[in-house]
Design a protein around this motif. Structure first.
Motif, mmCIF file in Angstrom:
data_model
loop_
_atom_site.group_PDB
_atom_site.id
_atom_site.type_symbol
_atom_site.label_atom_id
_atom_site.label_comp_id
_atom_site.label_asym_id
_atom_site.label_seq_id
_atom_site.Cartn_x
_atom_site.Cartn_y
_atom_site.Cartn_z
ATOM 1 N N UNK A 130 0.837 -1.201 0.000
ATOM 2 C CA UNK A 130 0.000 0.000 0.000
ATOM 3 C C UNK A 130 0.875 1.256 0.000
ATOM 4 N N UNK B 141 2.365 1.723 -3.464
ATOM 5 C CA UNK B 141 1.296 2.191 -4.365
ATOM 6 C C UNK B 141 0.988 3.666 -4.106
ATOM 7 N N UNK B 142 0.918 4.008 -2.819
ATOM 8 C CA UNK B 142 0.622 5.372 -2.453
ATOM 9 C C UNK B 142 1.723 6.315 -2.955
ATOM 10 N N UNK C 45 1.697 7.324 -6.542
ATOM 11 C CA UNK C 45 0.664 8.261 -6.954
ATOM 12 C C UNK C 45 0.770 9.626 -6.291
#
Lengths: 520, 129
Positions: free
Chosen positions: A471, A474-475, A478
């Motif tokens: 996570x 992924x964070x 972005x």
């Protein structure tokens, strides 16, 4: 049953013409039932006839010229390994092994060559046919159930989806009504008299009611679907209360109820989901106001429990009609509103106290009701104090309330670089909270350090770590701004709840103590 | 930099836009508005508002896509964005957080929430960039 009137097609698969004619004769001899006999000489021919003619029963000899009777059975089976066609096997005298194997491969019965009587062979055939018919019915019933289950699961999903959508569709008009009510009330569109302001307050209260109902409905739906997230953190009761205070005061004023707030000084910080506990306070206060007489008083108190220092109790006491003892347990049930004088109009649909109960449990607390008929009621609930040495033992006693009984417990700690930016650490905290299931205990011991307690029956610490790291990656892919700092995990072990709790608590203590001097 | 900070409101509900605009103007902001993500994006790139108040579910281009587009272009990469949505899905909240939204406010708003969110966002030093 009604055997005599039936007509049954029997296929004889046997390479000996003499045997076939004997069996045929034995089957039809002095029978009240009509049997139509067809014959096949080889296994291949037999299978072909089974497919083409669909006989009611097959009488199958073990020894065939092309392949044996067991092979025949295997080839007759469909993909699920089920023979829909009832088969009675004819075995050599005393050859039990073949008989057993035949039954395993789906034959319904067997008869021993040389011991065949007219009655015996007919009984075997009829039993086989009936058994097969029952099996078929059972299969169909099972299939139907499976389909209905699937359909129910779909409906269930649709219902949850529906609640989500309704919630969304309700919020927008509510937002508009609320905004313009307050625009008028705040005199942004011209002067407003006292009476007008009072009426606008009534509108605003009812809009809040609707909003609360939408929230309750949504939470119940998510709770049932196992999707209700909970984000427990260290926070202050005073902050939670101040967040909901103005709307509660406005409501009390319109109902001519005196609303008092009396939180003890020096109340310790608590560990809970601020938004959810705010909702509990709203629901209990609204309930208390609703059932108080005009001119009555509702008091919110908050104090640390004397007997159980791990807990803070928040209580709402109201003067009012009170609740009869026989109704006290039912009151936290869904859709329950008590009948009788106390019940005014049809406000709400009875979810408020039920969801309050569920939300308190999600925060490792309990909800209580004390009431005296004619005098009033006190609803109270507990939430744990945000002190890990008290919180963790308390959590262990509470976690089975929302999960199955606890057998083991694991401990891990996570660290971010201590010098990381405070805002980024808060964002990281939010990310960590989002990745965790509701029965974990995650305690942010310092701005850059987390204690994670994982109960048995949940993915292990390793799985958790990789989920959080995924996570995080992924964070960061972005995020346009600064990347979130990496987390370093340390696992401390797993302990049996039954006999190793003292060791576990000892390690927790160490984990808390060792880091102490590093505190900045 | 003008004295009254310029805020762009993007929401397909015209009543919401009207109410919010009135609130913001009374509280000392200048307001531009757009009724879908594409319109909002174009206006944000042209007028470079100090902050954007953004709805999620909108026609033509939804709010999260618009937010991603803002983040992808250098002039709006760090523009503070306050999401104001009736959407309750955690996934939307997570995604907005990943895209550096400053706040995620739930409709209906509580009195004063939007103003205090904007005041906070605009008082941060990095928000000026």
């Amino acid at each position: 049953m009604n055997e005599p009137t039936k007509q049954r097609q029997i296929l004889l698969v046997d390479d000996s013409p003499e045997d076939r004619s004997t069996y045929g004769r034995l089957i039809t001899q002095r029978s009240e039932c009509r049997y139509v006999i067809s014959e096949a000489e080889t296994g291949a021919e037999g299978l072909e006839r089974c497919r083409r003619d669909k006989p009611d029963c097959v009488l199958l000899d073990y020894s065939l010229p092309d392949f044996d009777g067991l092979e025949f059975l295997s080839r007759l089976c469909d993909a699920r390994g089920v023979t829909a066609l009832p088969v009675v096997m004819v075995t050599g005298r005393g050859d039990e092994t073949i008989a057993v194997e035949a039954l395993k491969r789906g034959a319904r019965d067997y008869v021993s060559k040389g011991q065949i009587t007219s009655e015996g062979i007919r009984r075997a055939i009829n039993n086989a046919v009936e058994k097969a018919a029952l099996d078929q019915k059972l299969r169909e019933a099972n299939e139907m159930l499976a389909q209905q289950n699937l359909r129910l699961a779909e409906l269930y999903d649709t219902a949850h989806q529906f609640v989500d959508n309704v919630s969304h569709e309700f919020r927008t008009p509510l937002a508009v009504i609320k905004e313009f009510t307050s625009i008028i009330r705040d005199e942004l569109a011209g002067p407003v008299g006292d009476e007008q302001r009072e009426y606008l307050d009534i509108v605003a209260n009812r809009v809040d009611d609707l909003e609360n109902m939408v929230n309750d409905m949504l939470d119940i739906s998510r709770l049932e679907a196992g999707l209700l997230g909970v984000c427990r953190r260290k926070c202050r009761v005073a902050d939670i209360v101040s967040h909901v205070r103005s709307s509660l005061e406005r409501r009390a004023e319109v109902s001519r109820i005196r609303l008092r707030f009396a939180l003890d000084d020096g109340l310790p910080e608590v560990y809970c989901d601020q938004e959810k506990i705010g909702r509990v306070i709203i629901n209990l206060t609204v309930n208390a106001i609703k059932f108080s007489h005009e001119g009555g008083e509702v008091t919110l108190t908050g104090q640390r429990r004397h007997k159980e220092p791990a807990l803070v109790t928040i209580a709402l006491s109201a003067t009012g009609p009170g609740i009869a003892p026989e109704h006290r347990d039912a009151i936290f049930e869904r859709f329950r509103q008590l009948e009788g004088a106390a019940r005014r109009s049809t406000r709400g649909f009875g979810l408020g106290l039920n969801i309050a109960n569920e939300l308190v449990h999600l925060n490792f607390g309990d909800i209580f009701l004390e009431s005296e008929l004619g005098a009033g009621s006190t609803f109270s609930f507990t939430i744990p104090v945000a002190e890990p040495r008290l919180l963790i033992p308390w959590y262990l006693t509470r976690v089975d309330v929302i999960r199955e009984p606890l057998s083991t417990v694991s401990l891990a700690t996570a660290h971010a670089p201590a010098e990381a930016n405070a805002q980024l650490l808060d964002d990281l905290d939010q990310l960590v909270q989002h990745q965790l299931r509701r029965c974990y205990l995650v305690f942010r011991t310092r701005s850059w350090e987390w204690l994670v307690v994982v109960p048995s029956g949940q993915p292990e610490v390793g799985t958790l770590v990789s989920r959080i790291n995924d996570a995080l990656a992924e964070s960061n892919r972005n995020r346009p701004g600064a990347a979130l700092p990496r987390l370093a995990f340390k696992t401390h072990g797993t302990w049996r709840v039954k006999d190793q709790l003292p060791e576990f608590l000892h390690v927790v203590e160490d984990a808390l103590r060792i880091e102490e001097p590093v505190c900045v | 930099m003008s004295e009254r900070p310029l805020i762009l409101i993007v929401d397909d509900d015209r009543d919401i836009v009207r109410g919010m605009s009135l609130r913001l103007r009374v509280n000392g902001y200048d307001v531009l508005s757009a009724y879908d993500g594409a319109q909002g994006l174009a206006l944000a790139r042209k007028s470079l508002p100090r902050a954007v108040v953004l709805d999620l579910r909108m026609p033509v281009m939804d709010g999260l896509t618009m937010l991603a587009e803002l983040r992808a272009s250098p002039t709006t990469r760090t523009t503070p964005v306050v999401i104001v949505s009736a959407n309750v899905a955690d996934s939307a909240r997570k995604r907005a957080m990943q895209l550096d939204a400053s706040y995620f406010l739930q409709k209906p708003l509580r009195d004063g929430d939007l103003i205090s969110a904007l005041d906070t966002v605009l008082s941060c030093p990095e928000a000026a960039g």
